[in-house]
Design a protein around this motif. Structure first.
Motif, PDB file in Angstrom:
ATOM      1  N   ILE A  56     -66.028  37.062  34.140  1.00  0.00           N
ATOM      2  CA  ILE A  56     -65.535  37.358  32.796  1.00  0.00           C
ATOM      3  C   ILE A  56     -64.070  36.952  32.802  1.00  0.00           C
ATOM      4  N   LYS A  57     -63.711  36.135  31.824  1.00  0.00           N
ATOM      5  CA  LYS A  57     -62.342  35.644  31.715  1.00  0.00           C
ATOM      6  C   LYS A  57     -61.690  36.178  30.454  1.00  0.00           C
ATOM      7  N   ASP A  58     -60.389  36.274  30.526  1.00  0.00           N
ATOM      8  CA  ASP A  58     -59.572  36.618  29.362  1.00  0.00           C
ATOM      9  C   ASP A  58     -58.343  35.723  29.418  1.00  0.00           C
ATOM     10  N   SER A  59     -58.090  35.019  28.351  1.00  0.00           N
ATOM     11  CA  SER A  59     -56.966  34.076  28.282  1.00  0.00           C
ATOM     12  C   SER A  59     -56.992  33.082  29.443  1.00  0.00           C
ATOM     13  N   GLY A  60     -58.186  32.644  29.809  1.00  0.00           N
ATOM     14  CA  GLY A  60     -58.328  31.623  30.841  1.00  0.00           C
ATOM     15  C   GLY A  60     -58.252  32.128  32.270  1.00  0.00           C
ATOM     16  N   LYS A  61     -58.058  33.440  32.473  1.00  0.00           N
ATOM     17  CA  LYS A  61     -57.971  34.003  33.829  1.00  0.00           C
ATOM     18  C   LYS A  61     -59.166  34.915  34.074  1.00  0.00           C
ATOM     19  N   ILE A  62     -59.678  34.861  35.297  1.00  0.00           N
ATOM     20  CA  ILE A  62     -60.784  35.746  35.663  1.00  0.00           C
ATOM     21  C   ILE A  62     -60.257  37.178  35.741  1.00  0.00           C
ATOM     22  N   ILE A  63     -60.938  38.078  35.030  1.00  0.00           N
ATOM     23  CA  ILE A  63     -60.563  39.492  35.098  1.00  0.00           C
ATOM     24  C   ILE A  63     -61.611  40.315  35.854  1.00  0.00           C
ATOM     25  N   ALA A  64     -62.815  39.731  36.027  1.00  0.00           N
ATOM     26  CA  ALA A  64     -63.863  40.421  36.770  1.00  0.00           C
ATOM     27  C   ALA A  64     -64.849  39.391  37.303  1.00  0.00           C
ATOM     28  N   CYS A  65     -65.394  39.681  38.487  1.00  0.00           N
ATOM     29  CA  CYS A  65     -66.387  38.761  39.042  1.00  0.00           C
ATOM     30  C   CYS A  65     -67.406  39.523  39.872  1.00  0.00           C
ATOM     31  N   CYS A  66     -68.537  38.850  40.110  1.00  0.00           N
ATOM     32  CA  CYS A  66     -69.599  39.377  40.952  1.00  0.00           C
ATOM     33  C   CYS A  66     -70.341  38.185  41.524  1.00  0.00           C
ATOM     34  N   TYR A  83     -86.102  35.813  53.073  1.00  0.00           N
ATOM     35  CA  TYR A  83     -84.741  35.856  52.544  1.00  0.00           C
ATOM     36  C   TYR A  83     -84.588  37.052  51.612  1.00  0.00           C
ATOM     37  N   TYR A  84     -83.353  37.407  51.351  1.00  0.00           N
ATOM     38  CA  TYR A  84     -83.047  38.516  50.446  1.00  0.00           C
ATOM     39  C   TYR A  84     -81.767  38.184  49.700  1.00  0.00           C
ATOM     40  N   GLY A  85     -81.519  38.936  48.662  1.00  0.00           N
ATOM     41  CA  GLY A  85     -80.291  38.757  47.910  1.00  0.00           C
ATOM     42  C   GLY A  85     -79.217  39.705  48.403  1.00  0.00           C
ATOM     43  N   PHE A  86     -78.005  39.251  48.304  1.00  0.00           N
ATOM     44  CA  PHE A  86     -76.860  40.089  48.658  1.00  0.00           C
ATOM     45  C   PHE A  86     -75.846  39.981  47.529  1.00  0.00           C
ATOM     46  N   ILE A  87     -75.361  41.111  47.084  1.00  0.00           N
ATOM     47  CA  ILE A  87     -74.336  41.134  46.044  1.00  0.00           C
ATOM     48  C   ILE A  87     -73.001  41.453  46.710  1.00  0.00           C
ATOM     49  N   GLY A  88     -72.005  40.641  46.424  1.00  0.00           N
ATOM     50  CA  GLY A  88     -70.666  40.829  46.967  1.00  0.00           C
ATOM     51  C   GLY A  88     -69.623  40.309  46.004  1.00  0.00           C
ATOM     52  N   ASP A  89     -68.394  40.393  46.412  1.00  0.00           N
ATOM     53  CA  ASP A  89     -67.271  39.906  45.597  1.00  0.00           C
ATOM     54  C   ASP A  89     -67.223  40.574  44.229  1.00  0.00           C
ATOM     55  N   VAL A  90     -67.664  41.821  44.173  1.00  0.00           N
ATOM     56  CA  VAL A  90     -67.607  42.554  42.907  1.00  0.00           C
ATOM     57  C   VAL A  90     -66.195  43.102  42.774  1.00  0.00           C
ATOM     58  N   TYR A  91     -65.492  42.603  41.797  1.00  0.00           N
ATOM     59  CA  TYR A  91     -64.096  43.010  41.637  1.00  0.00           C
ATOM     60  C   TYR A  91     -63.667  42.872  40.185  1.00  0.00           C
ATOM     61  N   THR A  92     -62.999  43.887  39.708  1.00  0.00           N
ATOM     62  CA  THR A  92     -62.387  43.882  38.375  1.00  0.00           C
ATOM     63  C   THR A  92     -60.913  44.191  38.566  1.00  0.00           C
ATOM     64  N   ILE A  93     -60.053  43.418  37.925  1.00  0.00           N
ATOM     65  CA  ILE A  93     -58.631  43.696  38.066  1.00  0.00           C
ATOM     66  C   ILE A  93     -58.357  45.112  37.551  1.00  0.00           C
ATOM     67  N   PRO A  94     -57.417  45.817  38.176  1.00  0.00           N
ATOM     68  CA  PRO A  94     -57.218  47.240  37.882  1.00  0.00           C
ATOM     69  C   PRO A  94     -57.075  47.590  36.392  1.00  0.00           C
ATOM     70  N   GLY A 100     -67.102  48.711  31.991  1.00  0.00           N
ATOM     71  CA  GLY A 100     -68.484  48.294  32.243  1.00  0.00           C
ATOM     72  C   GLY A 100     -68.627  46.833  32.628  1.00  0.00           C
ATOM     73  N   LEU A 101     -67.506  46.166  32.931  1.00  0.00           N
ATOM     74  CA  LEU A 101     -67.564  44.740  33.270  1.00  0.00           C
ATOM     75  C   LEU A 101     -68.351  44.509  34.565  1.00  0.00           C
ATOM     76  N   ALA A 102     -68.097  45.324  35.575  1.00  0.00           N
ATOM     77  CA  ALA A 102     -68.803  45.169  36.855  1.00  0.00           C
ATOM     78  C   ALA A 102     -70.306  45.377  36.668  1.00  0.00           C
ATOM     79  N   THR A 103     -70.681  46.312  35.832  1.00  0.00           N
ATOM     80  CA  THR A 103     -72.104  46.554  35.554  1.00  0.00           C
ATOM     81  C   THR A 103     -72.726  45.334  34.897  1.00  0.00           C
TER      82      THR A 103
END
Length: 149
Positions: A56-66, A83-94, A100-103
């Protein structure tokens, strides 16, 4: 706006990943050349269609990712589905947390992993992330860890 990342966004994703490590107090775990190694690995995984990040970006910058990763390691590589899936790199700027962006990003990542035929998804949850994942149906497992010195 939520979208699937492309290779041109890898460097910005890596910067968020490093922010996550800094914030969690785990920077000391990373190798000196971790940034370059992460970049090389992510490019390889993207090219093999074994990873995707949703942003999710705001003004061209990533504010949250997964990120979603397709993994095959022991003992899972011996299962009917190797094989299985792995979820990582879940991060939202403070300053954007609790919206609810991470969700939303995690749901998009789950959908992508499901589209790849994944039956099981694993993740490592922070204490603040556990309630979010539990609401989504994730359960604690019997995995244990031992730190050797």
């Amino acid at each position: 706006m939520l979208h699937k990342a492309n290779l041109s966004e890898i460097d910005e994703i890596i910067e968020l990943k490093l922010s996550m490590f800094r914030e969690s107090g785990h920077m000391d775990l990373l190798a000196d050349d971790a940034k370059q190694r992460i970049r090389q690995k992510y490019i390889q995984l993207y090219q093999n269609d074994e990873a995707a990040h949703f942003l999710i970006k705001d003004s061209g910058k990533i504010i949250a990712c997964c990120g979603g990763f397709i993994k095959s390691d022991i003992p899972y590589s011996f299962y009917k589905q190797s094989y299985y899936g792995f979820i990582g790199d879940v991060y939202t700027i403070p300053q954007e947390r609790t919206r609810g962006l991470a969700t939303d990003l995690t749901k998009a990542t789950i959908a992508w992993l499901k589209s790849k035929g994944v039956w099981t998804i694993r993740l490592l949850a922070s204490e603040q992330g556990k309630p979010i994942y539990q609401k989504m149906g994730f359960v604690n497992t019997d995995e244990m860890a031992l730190a050797l010195e």
